[in-house]
Design a protein around this motif. Structure first.
Motif, short mmCIF file in Angstrom:
data_model
loop_
_atom_site.label_atom_id
_atom_site.label_comp_id
_atom_site.label_asym_id
_atom_site.label_seq_id
_atom_site.Cartn_x
_atom_site.Cartn_y
_atom_site.Cartn_z
N PRO A 13 -0.20 -10.96 -3.43
CA PRO A 13 -1.01 -9.74 -3.36
C PRO A 13 -0.25 -8.45 -3.68
O PRO A 13 -0.87 -7.42 -3.89
N ALA A 36 -3.62 -12.26 3.19
CA ALA A 36 -2.64 -11.78 2.21
C ALA A 36 -1.23 -11.73 2.81
O ALA A 36 -0.26 -12.09 2.16
N ASN A 75 -3.37 -2.63 -2.87
CA ASN A 75 -2.44 -2.86 -3.97
C ASN A 75 -1.74 -1.54 -4.28
O ASN A 75 -2.04 -0.89 -5.26
#
Length: 114
Positions: A13, A36, A75
C-alpha cells in the motif's frame, strides 16, 4: 510466513516502502487501514524483519484494533524517494572548474609532503 506467502513489493500500500526513512514511517501509515498495515507487517517480517520497523507497524496495528481510525492520505507523497532511476544530473556543462592542489602539498592530508 515464508517469502512466497508474503505480499509482493509492487502490491504494497505504500510506494517505495523499502526506501522510506524509519522516522517518516509512523506518519506514512496513519492513513492505512488494518488490512494494509497487516500487509506491510507481513512483508517486513518476510523480507527485512527490522525490529524498529516491526515495532512501529505492530504499535499502529494495535492502535487500529483498539479503535483508532485511519487519518490522513492512504497513499501519501514520498518526496524523499525520487521517482527517477539511474543517471546522474552531472554533465560536462555542470561541472565546476578544475582544482589543482598547491605545489607544497595539501595541509589537511598528512600523507602528502608539505
Amino acid at each position: 510466513m515464508t517469502q512466497s506467502e508474503s505480499p509482493r513489493h509492487e502490491d504494497l500500500p505504500l510506494p517505495d516502502y523499502d526506501h522510506l526513512p524509519l522516522g517518516t514511517l509512523p506518519s506514512r501509515i496513519n492513513g492505512l487501514d488494518e488490512s494494509a498495515v497487516n500487509q506491510l507487517l507481513d512483508y517486513e517480517r518476510a523480507h527485512g524483519n527490522r525490529l524498529p520497523v516491526v515495532q512501529v507497524l505492530e504499535h499502529r496495528l494495535e492502535a487500529l484494533r483498539n479503535g483508532a481510525e485511519p487519518s490522513g492520505p492512504a497513499n501519501p507523497d514520498t518526496p524523499e524517494v525520487t521517482s527517477t532511476r539511474g543517471g546522474s544530473p552531472v554533465s560536462p556543462e555542470t561541472t565546476g572548474p578544475p582544482i589543482n592542489p598547491p605545489s607544497q602539498g595539501v595541509p589537511t592530508n598528512p600523507a602528502q609532503p608539505r
